[in-house]
Design an enzyme around this catalytic site. Structure first.
Site, PDB file in Angstrom:
ATOM      1  N   CYS A 110      44.935  45.638  40.470  1.00 34.35           N
ATOM      2  CA  CYS A 110      45.474  44.320  40.825  1.00 34.35           C
ATOM      3  C   CYS A 110      44.769  43.278  39.961  1.00 34.35           C
ATOM      4  O   CYS A 110      44.242  43.617  38.903  1.00 34.35           O
ATOM      5  CB  CYS A 110      45.350  44.042  42.325  1.00 34.35           C
ATOM      6  N   HIS A 111      44.743  42.037  40.410  1.00 36.39           N
ATOM      7  CA  HIS A 111      44.142  40.977  39.604  1.00 36.39           C
ATOM      8  C   HIS A 111      42.618  41.053  39.602  1.00 36.39           C
ATOM      9  O   HIS A 111      41.993  41.053  38.544  1.00 36.39           O
ATOM     10  CB  HIS A 111      44.614  39.613  40.108  1.00 36.39           C
TER      11      HIS A 111
END
Length: 107
Positions: free
Chosen positions: A65-66
């Site tokens: 993810c980020h």
């Protein structure tokens, strides 16, 4: 659940003698369109429960993810669903951009 740093994942992906893991990016499509680790598939976190049938429960997945928070949650969820080998990418694509690919777009 296991954890990998971006550098460890980069080394794994570069090692032709090792079977590459599946890269599961759980960010939203707009995030995935901005930047991604090559070879990743995108299933947003909110779609994982309804889309998990697309995934092989016996395969190895590095979840991305980020910053590593959503991926940690998804990896834990999939483990509880019986998935065998879930690995969280610590720091997510933000850390990948810092440590492995400084040309990667950031947001």
């Amino acid at each position: 659940m296991q954890h990998l740093t971006p550098v460890e994942l980069s080394q794994w992906l570069a090692d032709a003698e090792r079977v590459a893991p599946n890269l599961l990016d759980v960010r939203e499509p707009w995030e995935f369109a901005l930047c991604q680790i090559p070879g990743s598939i995108n299933i947003p976190m909110g779609h994982i429960p309804s889309e998990q049938a697309r995934l092989d429960p016996d395969a190895c997945y590095v979840v991305i993810c980020h910053h590593g928070v959503r991926s940690y949650q998804v990896a834990g969820f999939l483990e509880r669903q019986g998935f065998a080998e879930m690995i969280n990418l610590d720091g997510g694509v933000a850390a990948w951009a810092d440590e492995v690919d400084p040309t990667m777009a950031r947001y």
